[in-house]
Design a protein around this motif. Structure first.
Motif, PDB file in Angstrom:
ATOM      1  N   LYS A   1       0.918 156.775  52.218  1.00 39.64           N
ATOM      2  CA  LYS A   1       1.583 156.233  53.588  1.00 39.64           C
ATOM      3  C   LYS A   1       3.139 156.327  53.555  1.00 39.64           C
ATOM      4  CE  LYS A   1       1.519 151.931  56.095  1.00 39.64           C
ATOM      5  NZ  LYS A   1       2.719 152.492  56.863  1.00 39.64           N
TER       6      LYS A   1
ATOM      7  N   ASP B   1       3.849 160.144  54.552  1.00 34.12           N
ATOM      8  CA  ASP B   1       3.350 160.227  55.958  1.00 34.12           C
ATOM      9  C   ASP B   1       4.287 159.675  56.844  1.00 34.12           C
ATOM     10  OD1 ASP B   1       1.067 161.644  54.645  1.00 34.12           O
ATOM     11  OD2 ASP B   1      -0.381 159.707  55.121  1.00 34.12           O
ATOM     12  N   ASP B   2       4.782 158.635  56.553  1.00 36.60           N
ATOM     13  CA  ASP B   2       5.759 158.078  57.425  1.00 36.60           C
ATOM     14  C   ASP B   2       7.209 158.697  57.462  1.00 36.60           C
ATOM     15  OD1 ASP B   2       3.999 156.073  57.877  1.00 36.60           O
ATOM     16  OD2 ASP B   2       4.906 154.436  56.607  1.00 36.60           O
TER      17      ASP B   2
ATOM     18  N   GLN C   1       7.204 161.693  57.949  1.00 39.71           N
ATOM     19  CA  GLN C   1       6.976 162.921  58.923  1.00 39.71           C
ATOM     20  C   GLN C   1       7.576 164.264  58.720  1.00 39.71           C
ATOM     21  OE1 GLN C   1       8.534 161.476  62.561  1.00 39.71           O
ATOM     22  NE2 GLN C   1       6.989 159.792  62.922  1.00 39.71           N
ATOM     23  N   CYS C   2       7.255 164.453  57.316  1.00 40.39           N
ATOM     24  CA  CYS C   2       7.488 165.938  56.819  1.00 40.39           C
ATOM     25  C   CYS C   2       6.171 166.490  56.284  1.00 40.39           C
ATOM     26  CB  CYS C   2       8.436 165.797  55.630  1.00 40.39           C
ATOM     27  SG  CYS C   2      10.096 165.327  56.142  1.00 40.39           S
ATOM     28  N   SER C   3       6.138 167.737  56.144  1.00 45.11           N
ATOM     29  CA  SER C   3       4.954 168.497  55.710  1.00 45.11           C
ATOM     30  C   SER C   3       5.086 168.540  54.009  1.00 45.11           C
ATOM     31  CB  SER C   3       4.834 169.916  56.271  1.00 45.11           C
ATOM     32  OG  SER C   3       3.753 170.393  56.087  1.00 45.11           O
TER      33      SER C   3
ATOM     34  N   THR D   1       7.293 170.586  49.474  1.00 47.98           N
ATOM     35  CA  THR D   1       7.576 170.814  50.940  1.00 47.98           C
ATOM     36  C   THR D   1       6.798 172.073  51.051  1.00 47.98           C
ATOM     37  OG1 THR D   1       9.595 172.001  50.630  1.00 47.98           O
ATOM     38  CG2 THR D   1       9.641 169.626  51.132  1.00 47.98           C
TER      39      THR D   1
ATOM     40  N   THR E   1       7.625 172.749  57.080  1.00 49.82           N
ATOM     41  CA  THR E   1       8.578 171.409  56.986  1.00 49.82           C
ATOM     42  C   THR E   1       9.796 171.965  58.089  1.00 49.82           C
ATOM     43  OG1 THR E   1       7.947 170.954  54.857  1.00 49.82           O
ATOM     44  CG2 THR E   1      10.237 169.913  55.535  1.00 49.82           C
TER      45      THR E   1
END
Length: 289
Positions: free
Chosen positions: A171, A174-175, A177-179, A204, A208
């Motif tokens: 979580k 994910d928060d 918002q990167c790959s 990464t 990204t």
């Protein structure tokens, strides 16, 4: 409450020592699954031995909550992973194997600075690998690995998630918002088992869109719900060489078992001969038996 360090040893990656680890882990799992900080779980009552059994009395009539409180206090009070921040029996400094202490990431960063981080090669400039050290309170989780309730009447997507450390880690990432690639962990822990020097690594990917720095990852962890509520604490994050993998690069793991003692009001003596137990469970004895 006086706590006995029941066993403290590091396990290197070899078949013999793995067998020793599994035997010790299984012998202690009975206690971990049967007793909690609030007593016996209702679902476990059916598997308890008869209460008049001498062994069950010896194991049950003691303050196991003190063990949970110890780890919870340790995680809550220390936000920096320094050798002088933790008791010596936790860091391993008082043992005959002080090299198996708390994991330091900066030496890995130094290796990268010798060439890989400065390279303009696209293999290194478009992808970064980070290692993160953190701790967590085991009683807040059902283990490290992501799990779902096993309900045969529901599909996998409908299964409710069980609280696991991996849930919180996913979580947080994910928060951002990167790959990121999937996180690899140095070692999974069971239910109620705490960690003070757990290591994961993430990378990464080419998708990204923005540069990710160690400060961004640390900030994301610090601001997360898990850290704010005190069940997880992050210690450090460093960029590491591309080939580093927290799981396959791990050369040792250190395990610590604590046992609460009872003291007689009449004699002032503890109900366990600690010197005898420590002789039996010493690392030297375990590795040669």
């Amino acid at each position: 409450v006086q706590l006995l360090v029941l066993a403290s040893f590091a396990i290197q990656r070899s078949a013999t020592r793995k067998i020793i680890l599994e035997s010790c882990r299984n012998s202690c799992r009975w206690k971990m699954s049967m007793f909690s900080s609030t007593g016996v779980d209702s679902e476990d009552e059916s598997i308890l031995p008869p209460y008049d059994d001498r062994f069950s009395k010896f194991m049950f009539n003691r303050n196991w909550g003190a063990v949970s409180s110890f780890w919870k206090s340790l995680i809550h009070n220390f936000c920096e992973i320094r050798s002088d921040s933790f008791p010596s029996f936790v860091t391993g400094l008082e043992s005959d194997t002080p090299q198996y202490g708390l994991t330091k990431l900066f030496p890995l960063y130094d290796v990268g600075m010798m060439g890989e981080f400065l390279s303009k090669d696209e293999r290194y400039s478009t992808k970064s690998t980070f290692a993160i050290t953190f701790g967590y309170v085991g009683t807040e989780y059902c283990g490290y690995q992501l799990q779902v309730h096993n309900n045969i009447n529901k599909s996998a997507l409908q299964q409710p998630f069980v609280a696991a450390v991996e849930n919180d880690v996913r979580k947080i990432l994910d928060d951002m918002q990167c790959s990121f690639s999937p996180a690899y962990v140095a070692g999974r822990t069971d239910r109620d088992v705490s960690a003070v020097s757990q290591v994961i690594c993430i990378s990464t990917t080419r998708g990204t869109k923005k540069e990710v720095k160690r400060e961004d990852i640390l900030e994301a962890f610090h601001n997360s719900e898990a850290c704010r509520e005190g069940r997880l604490v992050v210690f450090d994050c460093q960029r590491v060489p591309k080939k580093f993998n927290a799981r396959s690069s791990a050369t040792w793991r250190r395990y610590l078992y604590l046992f609460p003692l009872n003291r007689s009001l009449e004699t002032g003596l503890y109900d366990v001969d600690t010197e005898h137990v420590n002789r039996i469970l010493s690392r030297r004895f375990l590795l040669t038996s």
